[in-house]
Design a protein around this motif. Structure first.
Motif, PDB file in Angstrom:
ATOM      1  N   TYR A 214       0.830  -1.206   0.000  1.00 40.72           N
ATOM      2  CA  TYR A 214       0.000   0.000   0.000  1.00 40.72           C
ATOM      3  C   TYR A 214       0.864   1.255   0.000  1.00 40.72           C
ATOM      4  N   LEU A 215       1.867   1.276   0.845  1.00 43.93           N
ATOM      5  CA  LEU A 215       2.717   2.463   0.911  1.00 43.93           C
ATOM      6  C   LEU A 215       3.444   2.715  -0.408  1.00 43.93           C
ATOM      7  N   TYR A 216       3.882   1.611  -1.043  1.00 46.01           N
ATOM      8  CA  TYR A 216       4.601   1.766  -2.307  1.00 46.01           C
ATOM      9  C   TYR A 216       3.666   2.300  -3.390  1.00 46.01           C
ATOM     10  N   ASN A 217       2.413   1.785  -3.414  1.00 45.79           N
ATOM     11  CA  ASN A 217       1.472   2.208  -4.453  1.00 45.79           C
ATOM     12  C   ASN A 217       0.954   3.614  -4.235  1.00 45.79           C
ATOM     13  N   TYR A 218       0.854   4.050  -2.974  1.00 47.34           N
ATOM     14  CA  TYR A 218       0.271   5.365  -2.674  1.00 47.34           C
ATOM     15  C   TYR A 218       1.265   6.243  -1.937  1.00 47.34           C
ATOM     16  N   GLN A 219       2.517   6.152  -2.291  1.00 49.49           N
ATOM     17  CA  GLN A 219       3.543   6.864  -1.544  1.00 49.49           C
ATOM     18  C   GLN A 219       3.447   8.376  -1.725  1.00 49.49           C
ATOM     19  N   LYS A 220       2.726   8.847  -2.727  1.00 46.00           N
ATOM     20  CA  LYS A 220       2.580  10.291  -2.921  1.00 46.00           C
ATOM     21  C   LYS A 220       1.411  10.868  -2.103  1.00 46.00           C
ATOM     22  N   ASP A 221       0.516  10.021  -1.625  1.00 41.24           N
ATOM     23  CA  ASP A 221      -0.644  10.481  -0.853  1.00 41.24           C
ATOM     24  C   ASP A 221      -0.484   9.974   0.586  1.00 41.24           C
ATOM     25  N   VAL A 222       0.059  10.829   1.485  1.00 46.56           N
ATOM     26  CA  VAL A 222       0.384  10.404   2.841  1.00 46.56           C
ATOM     27  C   VAL A 222      -0.882  10.120   3.656  1.00 46.56           C
ATOM     28  N   GLN A 223      -1.944  10.911   3.432  1.00 42.46           N
ATOM     29  CA  GLN A 223      -3.169  10.702   4.189  1.00 42.46           C
ATOM     30  C   GLN A 223      -3.783   9.340   3.894  1.00 42.46           C
ATOM     31  N   LEU A 224      -3.671   8.876   2.681  1.00 36.20           N
ATOM     32  CA  LEU A 224      -4.241   7.588   2.307  1.00 36.20           C
ATOM     33  C   LEU A 224      -3.521   6.427   2.983  1.00 36.20           C
ATOM     34  N   TRP A 225      -2.284   6.647   3.426  1.00 37.01           N
ATOM     35  CA  TRP A 225      -1.535   5.586   4.100  1.00 37.01           C
ATOM     36  C   TRP A 225      -2.258   5.142   5.362  1.00 37.01           C
ATOM     37  N   ASP A 226      -2.599   6.156   6.189  1.00 41.05           N
ATOM     38  CA  ASP A 226      -3.229   5.817   7.475  1.00 41.05           C
ATOM     39  C   ASP A 226      -4.558   5.118   7.274  1.00 41.05           C
ATOM     40  N   GLU A 227      -5.315   5.548   6.218  1.00 44.80           N
ATOM     41  CA  GLU A 227      -6.594   4.893   5.959  1.00 44.80           C
ATOM     42  C   GLU A 227      -6.384   3.432   5.593  1.00 44.80           C
ATOM     43  N   LYS A 228      -5.352   3.148   4.805  1.00 39.47           N
ATOM     44  CA  LYS A 228      -5.109   1.773   4.388  1.00 39.47           C
ATOM     45  C   LYS A 228      -4.552   0.911   5.530  1.00 39.47           C
ATOM     46  N   LEU A 229      -3.821   1.547   6.454  1.00 35.55           N
ATOM     47  CA  LEU A 229      -3.163   0.780   7.508  1.00 35.55           C
ATOM     48  C   LEU A 229      -3.999   0.673   8.800  1.00 35.55           C
ATOM     49  N   GLN A 230      -5.216   1.347   8.836  1.00 33.62           N
ATOM     50  CA  GLN A 230      -6.004   1.334  10.081  1.00 33.62           C
ATOM     51  C   GLN A 230      -6.513  -0.058  10.414  1.00 33.62           C
ATOM     52  N   GLY A 231      -6.641  -0.897   9.459  1.00 31.43           N
ATOM     53  CA  GLY A 231      -7.166  -2.222   9.717  1.00 31.43           C
ATOM     54  C   GLY A 231      -6.148  -3.173  10.315  1.00 31.43           C
ATOM     55  N   TYR A 232      -4.889  -2.742  10.440  1.00 28.50           N
ATOM     56  CA  TYR A 232      -3.848  -3.604  10.964  1.00 28.50           C
ATOM     57  C   TYR A 232      -3.535  -3.245  12.416  1.00 28.50           C
ATOM     58  N   SER A 233      -2.961  -4.192  13.102  1.00 31.01           N
ATOM     59  CA  SER A 233      -2.598  -3.960  14.507  1.00 31.01           C
ATOM     60  C   SER A 233      -1.447  -2.966  14.585  1.00 31.01           C
ATOM     61  N   GLU A 234      -1.250  -2.459  15.824  1.00 34.40           N
ATOM     62  CA  GLU A 234      -0.202  -1.463  16.022  1.00 34.40           C
ATOM     63  C   GLU A 234       1.172  -2.060  15.768  1.00 34.40           C
ATOM     64  N   VAL A 235       1.355  -3.331  16.101  1.00 32.25           N
ATOM     65  CA  VAL A 235       2.648  -3.978  15.863  1.00 32.25           C
ATOM     66  C   VAL A 235       2.943  -4.044  14.362  1.00 32.25           C
ATOM     67  N   VAL A 236       1.932  -4.388  13.627  1.00 34.59           N
ATOM     68  CA  VAL A 236       2.110  -4.478  12.163  1.00 34.59           C
ATOM     69  C   VAL A 236       2.421  -3.109  11.584  1.00 34.59           C
ATOM     70  N   ARG A 237       1.645  -2.072  12.047  1.00 31.98           N
ATOM     71  CA  ARG A 237       1.864  -0.731  11.496  1.00 31.98           C
ATOM     72  C   ARG A 237       3.284  -0.246  11.812  1.00 31.98           C
ATOM     73  N   ASP A 238       3.753  -0.507  13.070  1.00 35.93           N
ATOM     74  CA  ASP A 238       5.105  -0.080  13.427  1.00 35.93           C
ATOM     75  C   ASP A 238       6.149  -0.770  12.550  1.00 35.93           C
ATOM     76  N   ARG A 239       5.919  -2.068  12.325  1.00 34.57           N
ATOM     77  CA  ARG A 239       6.893  -2.786  11.514  1.00 34.57           C
ATOM     78  C   ARG A 239       6.866  -2.310  10.056  1.00 34.57           C
TER      79      ARG A 239
END
Length: 634
Positions: free
Chosen positions: A61-86
């Motif tokens: 997700y980050l690689y595909n949407y690396q120009k849109d920073v706000q979209l990162w958090d939306e895509k990563l909200q479904g993952y646990s905090e450990v996953v997001r940190d990693r």
């Protein structure tokens, strides 16, 4: 992106565990699936396999949407905090190690590789042209500076290039002007070498080349003489002079020069032109003139001497007089006197065999060998007729040949006499006295060397008919076969040196042979004097190229020394050099690459071993031009 694992030994836990790598899969320019390692993550203990999978998805997700920073958090909200940190940690490593563009770079590299990957089934070879001999001639012309000289006379660039194209074609293919156009357009790569558009090759321009060059004949010959002197440093101590003739096809009714004469090719049925040549021992022309077809050999020498003196001083660097070597046909007493009066020396075959001569007491007999290893005896003799030095040559091989020829001539002459006599005795034969005398005269003209020994008597019956025909033979008991005399006004030449100097006359015979055979200057088809003279002069310019190439090869082979068999390394004739060099071609190859682009390459073939040897001897690049590559999308 995805993680892949491999079982490895972990030194920290002393166990075999999964070692993880982050990879990226993509299709290259040719459509093949490829994989790149982005990160060596290492051993992971705090994440479950499902969480490792989620980390790979988050990085995607980050690689595909690396120009849109706000979209990162939306895509990563479904993952646990450990996953997001990693995910953020690995992303930071990708940025730091500059691995984000690695796939794009690999794709671009794959495009360049795919462009070189050719589909063999689509490969086609077209426009094959000969380039080796043309390249050899062009480099020789540039070494002589002929193109620079023509530009210095104010010739335009197009005119110079067309002239060089025709001259190279003349040397490499020996065609007529009309055929040159077809060769340049269909067979030769000379226009590519000269960067000359094919549209510039027109009949009018090609036909004017010889005329334009002939209009500057004196300037051009003088320049080439000085240029070859500067390049090869000849002493010009010895000059070789000879005549040869060329016959015409056609009646040549409008010509003032063409005339019937004695043809050296046995074509006395055709009108002739005579070419007078004077060359040095290296084969370079010092003087040339086109004379009338019935010009006798002795008449051509006085003008040659005057022209030669204008270009060459009568003294060599070591203050020795220039030695002019001529054959017996030119060495009349008047011509020899002319040479002496102009400050030159001469060496020739005596026109008449000496019958009254003496051999000095201390004159040794020197034995030499000819090119076939046959012994020849040399001995100095003197005569009371003049102060010149004479060298008596006795050749057993020549004696056998002359004796055999005279025997055959005698048999044929007597056979002819018997036929004439039989005709006078037969019922329907030729009995008229005048006609019989004409037949005898024709037979004597055919065999002049033997007919002088026959005394033929033809008696008339009083009615203009032949009554009887008899003959007597008065051949001397002692005939010196294989003996002739060399004559020179140089006192200090020893026997062997005199012999070697005279044998240099073969160099001009070789030049005449190359002009007539290798460069195809015979027959002449032009019908006007100006066109015929220009045709011969163009052939002489081609000979300058030929002789420059062969002279350089001779010098290079001489430096190499003898071959493994102890023999001198020979230099091939121009016809053989042409055959070898024409094995190198220029070819256009078209094909389709893996990207679907049409690729065209213009390549010169690799020279054969024989051609490569010639290039090395002459120190010329083996590649006339580099490949030209053109790609376009179909």
């Amino acid at each position: 992106m995805n993680f892949t694992s491999q079982i490895r030994y972990n030194p920290q836990t002393c166990k075999d565990e999964k070692y993880y790598r982050l990879k990226e899969s993509y299709r290259d320019a040719s459509g093949r699936v490829c994989t790149l390692i982005l990160l060596n993550v290492g051993f992971i203990h705090d994440l479950s396999p499902e969480q490792i999978r989620d980390v790979a998805r988050g990085l995607t997700y980050l690689y595909n949407y690396q120009k849109d920073v706000q979209l990162w958090d939306e895509k990563l909200q479904g993952y646990s905090e450990v996953v997001r940190d990693r995910v953020h940690a690995y992303w930071a490593r990708l940025v730091e190690e500059e691995k984000l563009d690695i796939v794009g770079n690999a794709y671009e590299r794959s495009k360049s590789k795919a462009r070189k990957r050719i589909d063999v089934d689509t490969m086609r070879h077209t426009d094959a042209r000969e380039v080796g001999c043309e390249w050899l001639c062009l480099q020789t012309i540039r070494k002589l500076g002929l193109d620079t000289f023509l530009r210095s006379l104010g010739w335009s660039e197009d005119k110079v290039k067309v002239t060089l194209a025709h001259l190279i074609t003349r040397a490499a293919y020996t065609p007529s002007e009309l055929k040159s156009i077809s060769i340049i357009k269909e067979n030769s790569a000379v226009c590519e070498l000269l960067d000359l558009p094919m549209a510039k090759i027109t009949p009018r321009r090609i036909y004017r080349v010889a005329d334009d060059l002939y209009s500057i004949k004196d300037k051009l010959e003088k320049y080439l003489c000085h240029k070859t002197d500067d390049l090869f440093k000849p002493t010009n101590r010895i000059m070789l002079f000879d005549l040869t003739n060329f016959y015409f096809e056609g009646r040549k009714t409008g010509s003032k020069k063409a005339a019937f004469g004695r043809s050296k090719e046995k074509r006395s049925d055709c009108k002739l032109l005579v070419l007078a040549l004077c060359i040095n021992t290296d084969g370079f022309i010092r003087y040339s003139a086109v004379l009338e077809g019935n010009t006798a050999d002795p008449k051509s020498l006085p003008n040659m001497v005057d022209e030669l003196i204008a270009e060459n001083p009568a003294k060599c660097p070591d203050n020795e007089g220039v030695l002019v070597v001529i054959d017996a046909g030119i060495s009349t007493e008047d011509n020899l006197k002319t040479i002496r009066d102009k400050g030159y020396n001469y060496l020739c075959v005596s026109r008449k065999a000496l019958t009254e001569y003496t051999t000095p007491e201390n004159a040794p007999k020197v034995t030499v060998c000819d090119c076939l290893k046959r012994e020849i005896t040399l001995q100095r003799v003197t005569t009371a007729k003049n102060d010149d030095c004479y060298l008596k040559i006795d050749s057993p091989a020549k004696a056998l040949k002359e004796e055999s020829m005279n025997r055959k001539f005698r048999e044929r002459f007597e056979e002819g006499l018997k036929k004439i006599r039989k005709s006078t005795q037969s019922k329907h034969g030729i009995k008229n006295y005048g006609k019989v005398q004409n037949r005898i005269g024709a037979l004597q003209g055919k065999y002049p060397s033997i007919s002088r020994y026959y005394n033929i008597k033809v008696e008339d019956d009083g009615h203009d008919k032949v009554a009887s025909m008899t003959w007597e033979v008065n051949i001397p008991d002692k005939v010196e076969y294989g003996t002739y005399f060399l004559r020179t006004n140089v006192k200090k030449l020893d026997e062997e040196t005199t012999w070697n100097y005279y044998n240099l006359i073969r160099e001009i015979e070789c030049s005449n042979r190359q002009l007539k055979t290798d460069l195809s200057l015979r027959p002449i088809y032009h019908q006007t004097d100006n066109r015929a003279d220009a045709h011969l002069f163009l052939g002489l310019l081609a000979y300058w190229i030929v002789n420059t190439v062969r002279h350089q090869m001779k010098v290079a082979r001489r430096k190499q020394g003898k071959d493994e068999h102890g023999r001198e390394r020979s230099t091939p004739y121009w016809s053989e050099i042409m055959r070898i060099m024409k094995t190198q071609k220029a070819v256009t190859t078209t094909a389709v690459n893996a990207l679907g682009e049409a690729v065209e390459t213009r390549l010169c073939s690799v020279p054969t071993d024989s051609a490569a040897e010639i290039y090395e001897l002459l120190k010329i690049s083996k590649v006339p031009f580099k490949k030209i590559k053109i790609c376009r999308t179909q």
